[in-house]
Design an enzyme around this catalytic site. Structure first.
Site, short mmCIF file in Angstrom:
data_model
loop_
_atom_site.label_atom_id
_atom_site.label_comp_id
_atom_site.label_asym_id
_atom_site.label_seq_id
_atom_site.Cartn_x
_atom_site.Cartn_y
_atom_site.Cartn_z
N ASP A 155 -3.60 11.43 4.28
CA ASP A 155 -4.06 11.41 3.16
C ASP A 155 -4.78 12.20 2.33
OD1 ASP A 155 -2.91 8.86 3.88
OD2 ASP A 155 -4.43 7.52 3.45
N LYS A 218 -2.11 7.33 -4.46
CA LYS A 218 -2.97 6.38 -4.21
C LYS A 218 -4.22 6.52 -5.29
CE LYS A 218 -5.37 5.31 0.29
NZ LYS A 218 -5.59 5.66 1.66
N LYS A 250 12.02 7.36 -5.32
CA LYS A 250 11.13 6.15 -5.31
C LYS A 250 9.85 6.71 -4.73
CE LYS A 250 14.64 2.64 -5.10
NZ LYS A 250 15.10 1.39 -4.67
#
Length: 268
Positions: A155, A218, A250
């Site tokens: 992340d 995100k 996607k």
């Protein structure tokens, strides 16, 4: 998971034409809140599905190997056994989607999950989380270390300065290099939408992140004053849809923040 996003070349012409009709976005977001939710078994089924999409996370300064071990146990057993039996789901292997920790705790999480006999992936925040105010060289080194320690998802958090000053080429290049440093690990790009100044910037940052090779986009770190909101969700989902129309890839959407209402879980 679907095919990885290899990224595309930077299309500044696409970015320069962006216009977001804020009143219309807000109106649509308010309509979503009024949608009827499913009830009974359907509601239980979707709530269970939501659990499997959660990144069970601890990002505290007092994290220890023992607290990570407890988190990993919860990741494997997120719902009480008696509730699962009542739903006849006790033998379906319901777990969370991932365990998310700081790079220094990745090894603890990997070892705890391995000892528990489950294959839940470990995600690690990196790249100067949560502020993004770190030199790029250090961001890349942190990503590589987290992957070396066993993280299967990374992340990253973008530099909001690049968005607020319109340095789109710089943002694209930074995210592209982070994607390269991730290797085989999936990359989630945290936009920190509450600090981007406008919905137009949210759209542009979303599109740049996908062009640069992000597998997920995100909303936020969870540490901003404003985290995910419905209007932001509408804009980011529109960007994902338009990127798919243009490329066929996607991209996944990930929400961070506090969601006390059940109908909000549909966004997770």
């Amino acid at each position: 998971m679907a095919q990885r996003n290899p990224g595309t070349k930077l299309e500044l012409g696409w970015i320069s034409k962006v216009y977001v009709n804020r009143p219309e976005v807000v109106r649509h977001a308010e309509q979503i809140k009024k949608w009827r939710t499913v009830k009974g078994n359907w509601q239980a089924a979707w709530l269970l599905k939501a659990v499997t999409c959660i990144d069970l996370t601890t990002l505290s300064g007092d994290d220890t190997p023992s607290s990570i071990h407890r988190l990993c146990f919860k990741a494997k057993h997120p719902i009480r056994e008696d509730l699962l039996k009542a739903l006849d789901m006790h033998d379906k292997g319901i777990t969370v989607g991932a365990v998310c920790v700081y790079p220094a705790r990745v090894t603890d999480a990997v070892n705890a999950l391995k000892a528990a006999g489950c294959n839940i992936p470990v995600a690690s925040v990196a790249a100067g989380f949560p502020s993004g105010q770190t030199p790029l060289e250090i961001k890349l080194a942190e990503i590589k270390l987290a992957v070396q320690y066993g993280a299967r998802e990374i992340d990253i958090v973008i530099s909001r300065t690049l968005v607020l000053t319109g340095q789109w080429e710089g943002l694209y290049e930074e995210i592209r290099q982070c994607r390269e440093a991730c290797g085989e690990a999936h990359m989630k790009t945290i936009l920190s939408t509450g600090e981007l100044g406008s919905l137009a910037n949210v759209y542009k940052a979303s599109m740049i992140a996908m062009m640069a090779g992000s597998d997920f986009i995100k909303t936020s770190t969870g540490k901003e004053v404003e985290n995910a909101t419905f209007p932001v969700g509408v804009v980011m989902m529109r960007a994902i849809k338009e990127f798919y129309w243009q490329t066929g890839y996607k991209i996944f959407y990930h929400v961070t923040g506090s969601y006390p209402l059940q109908h909000d879980l549909a966004m997770a």
